[in-house]
Design a protein around this motif. Structure first.
Motif, PDB file in Angstrom:
ATOM      1  N   TYR A  20       1.763  24.136  -1.808  1.00 38.91           N
ATOM      2  CA  TYR A  20       0.588  24.963  -1.555  1.00 38.91           C
ATOM      3  C   TYR A  20      -0.471  24.846  -2.644  1.00 38.91           C
ATOM      4  O   TYR A  20      -1.507  25.505  -2.590  1.00 38.91           O
ATOM      5  N   GLU A  21      -0.226  23.992  -3.633  1.00 42.72           N
ATOM      6  CA  GLU A  21      -1.288  23.700  -4.595  1.00 42.72           C
ATOM      7  C   GLU A  21      -2.376  22.842  -3.951  1.00 42.72           C
ATOM      8  O   GLU A  21      -3.488  22.752  -4.476  1.00 42.72           O
ATOM      9  N   ASP A  22      -2.039  22.231  -2.832  1.00 44.57           N
ATOM     10  CA  ASP A  22      -3.020  21.494  -2.030  1.00 44.57           C
ATOM     11  C   ASP A  22      -3.795  22.490  -1.169  1.00 44.57           C
ATOM     12  O   ASP A  22      -3.209  23.221  -0.366  1.00 44.57           O
ATOM     13  N   ALA A  23      -5.118  22.514  -1.347  1.00 39.21           N
ATOM     14  CA  ALA A  23      -5.952  23.477  -0.619  1.00 39.21           C
ATOM     15  C   ALA A  23      -5.791  23.355   0.888  1.00 39.21           C
ATOM     16  O   ALA A  23      -5.921  24.338   1.623  1.00 39.21           O
ATOM     17  N   ARG A  24      -5.481  22.151   1.370  1.00 40.07           N
ATOM     18  CA  ARG A  24      -5.321  21.962   2.816  1.00 40.07           C
ATOM     19  C   ARG A  24      -4.103  22.714   3.339  1.00 40.07           C
ATOM     20  O   ARG A  24      -4.118  23.228   4.462  1.00 40.07           O
ATOM     21  N   ALA A  25      -3.045  22.779   2.526  1.00 37.88           N
ATOM     22  CA  ALA A  25      -1.847  23.508   2.941  1.00 37.88           C
ATOM     23  C   ALA A  25      -2.106  25.010   2.975  1.00 37.88           C
ATOM     24  O   ALA A  25      -1.530  25.738   3.785  1.00 37.88           O
ATOM     25  N   LEU A  26      -2.988  25.482   2.103  1.00 35.83           N
ATOM     26  CA  LEU A  26      -3.326  26.904   2.054  1.00 35.83           C
ATOM     27  C   LEU A  26      -4.244  27.340   3.183  1.00 35.83           C
ATOM     28  O   LEU A  26      -4.253  28.512   3.571  1.00 35.83           O
ATOM     29  N   SER A  27      -5.018  26.410   3.705  1.00 37.48           N
ATOM     30  CA  SER A  27      -6.104  26.773   4.622  1.00 37.48           C
ATOM     31  C   SER A  27      -5.622  27.463   5.895  1.00 37.48           C
ATOM     32  O   SER A  27      -6.349  28.265   6.486  1.00 37.48           O
ATOM     33  N   GLY A  28      -4.405  27.175   6.329  1.00 34.20           N
ATOM     34  CA  GLY A  28      -3.916  27.763   7.571  1.00 34.20           C
ATOM     35  C   GLY A  28      -3.247  29.113   7.401  1.00 34.20           C
ATOM     36  O   GLY A  28      -2.788  29.707   8.395  1.00 34.20           O
ATOM     37  N   LEU A  29      -3.191  29.616   6.179  1.00 29.89           N
ATOM     38  CA  LEU A  29      -2.512  30.884   5.926  1.00 29.89           C
ATOM     39  C   LEU A  29      -3.467  32.061   6.068  1.00 29.89           C
ATOM     40  O   LEU A  29      -4.656  31.948   5.795  1.00 29.89           O
ATOM     41  N   LEU A  30      -2.917  33.209   6.467  1.00 32.53           N
ATOM     42  CA  LEU A  30      -3.691  34.442   6.479  1.00 32.53           C
ATOM     43  C   LEU A  30      -4.045  34.830   5.037  1.00 32.53           C
ATOM     44  O   LEU A  30      -3.279  34.519   4.108  1.00 32.53           O
ATOM     45  N   PRO A  31      -5.178  35.499   4.821  1.00 25.17           N
ATOM     46  CA  PRO A  31      -5.606  35.834   3.451  1.00 25.17           C
ATOM     47  C   PRO A  31      -4.545  36.581   2.637  1.00 25.17           C
ATOM     48  O   PRO A  31      -4.340  36.290   1.461  1.00 25.17           O
ATOM     49  N   ARG A  32      -3.867  37.556   3.262  1.00 21.51           N
ATOM     50  CA  ARG A  32      -2.850  38.306   2.514  1.00 21.51           C
ATOM     51  C   ARG A  32      -1.684  37.406   2.110  1.00 21.51           C
ATOM     52  O   ARG A  32      -1.175  37.473   0.996  1.00 21.51           O
ATOM     53  N   THR A  33      -1.284  36.525   3.037  1.00 21.84           N
ATOM     54  CA  THR A  33      -0.213  35.566   2.727  1.00 21.84           C
ATOM     55  C   THR A  33      -0.665  34.597   1.645  1.00 21.84           C
ATOM     56  O   THR A  33       0.107  34.227   0.757  1.00 21.84           O
ATOM     57  N   LYS A  34      -1.925  34.192   1.703  1.00 21.25           N
ATOM     58  CA  LYS A  34      -2.484  33.290   0.695  1.00 21.25           C
ATOM     59  C   LYS A  34      -2.396  33.929  -0.692  1.00 21.25           C
ATOM     60  O   LYS A  34      -2.084  33.261  -1.687  1.00 21.25           O
ATOM     61  N   GLY A  35      -2.656  35.226  -0.758  1.00 20.45           N
ATOM     62  CA  GLY A  35      -2.537  35.937  -2.029  1.00 20.45           C
ATOM     63  C   GLY A  35      -1.119  35.887  -2.565  1.00 20.45           C
ATOM     64  O   GLY A  35      -0.896  35.666  -3.765  1.00 20.45           O
ATOM     65  N   ARG A  36      -0.138  36.084  -1.676  1.00 15.96           N
ATOM     66  CA  ARG A  36       1.271  36.025  -2.085  1.00 15.96           C
ATOM     67  C   ARG A  36       1.647  34.635  -2.585  1.00 15.96           C
ATOM     68  O   ARG A  36       2.383  34.479  -3.567  1.00 15.96           O
ATOM     69  N   VAL A  37       1.166  33.608  -1.883  1.00 15.48           N
ATOM     70  CA  VAL A  37       1.468  32.233  -2.288  1.00 15.48           C
ATOM     71  C   VAL A  37       0.836  31.930  -3.643  1.00 15.48           C
ATOM     72  O   VAL A  37       1.469  31.333  -4.520  1.00 15.48           O
TER      73      VAL A  37
END
Length: 203
Positions: A20-37
């Motif tokens: 998930y250090e790759d921005a592309r992998a993060l892009s599909g996550l919900l904002p709250r989940t993105k915060g957790r990651v």
């Protein structure tokens, strides 16, 4: 990732969350989940001593949590920042983040997280030679951790408390030894080999 971190298996934890250090992998996550990651990425990089990357991830996690009114997430991110700044000996900045983490906890109480925060405040005091305040923070952390299923946390606090008493209160070595002996019992059950070895060395 978090379970591996608690056992000091940081490289393995990074293998789990590092994609998930790759921005592309993060892009599909919900904002709250993105915060957790982002929070977990920050923690793993902190443990691996990649402090600039850790601080960037944790600040981003805090921003996401603030945007979504997640008080507990804000507290967790501030705590993680405090711990990271301790690692680079920036104790004043660390204390500011840790105090901020406790302030947020007034509306989102998590006893185990509070125990962790007070433990780190004890470490800041210990590093600055303020042994009385350090002991008080460790005792508060121990009180909050009692009953937790995280036995490595309890063992770590007991070890820190015993070490602080040994270093800061020379006439209380027997009390120090009792805390460290209790720590060994918890750390042995929890399987935290690094802290267990340190406890035996300090006994």
């Amino acid at each position: 990732s978090k379970a591996l971190e608690e056992l000091s298996r940081y490289e393995e934890a990074h293998q789990v969350i590092g994609k998930y250090e790759d921005a592309r992998a993060l892009s599909g996550l919900l904002p709250r989940t993105k915060g957790r990651v982002k929070l977990r990425l920050g923690w793993v990089n902190s443990f691996l001593r990649n402090h600039p990357k850790a601080i960037a991830s944790l600040n981003e996690a805090r921003r996401l949590f603030l945007e979504h009114g997640d008080d507990l997430g804000v507290s967790e991110a501030a705590y993680a920042l405090g711990r990271t700044y301790i690692e680079i000996n920036e104790f004043r900045i660390a204390r500011d983040h840790l105090v901020a983490a406790t302030n947020v906890q007034r509306t989102a109480l998590d006893r185990e997280l509070l125990a962790q925060i007070y433990r780190r405040l004890g470490m800041v005091d210990f590093s600055e030679g303020a042994f009385t305040s350090s002991k008080e923070h460790y005792l508060k952390a121990l009180e909050l951790a009692e009953g937790s299923r995280n036995i490595n946390l309890i063992g770590g606090i007991l070890l820190d408390l015993g070490t602080t008493i040994f270093r800061g209160f020379p006439g209380e070595n027997s009390e120090s030894a009792r805390y460290i002996e209790r720590a060994i019992g918890y750390l042995d059950k929890g399987g935290h080999k690094d802290h267990l070895a340190l406890a035996y060395n300090n006994l």
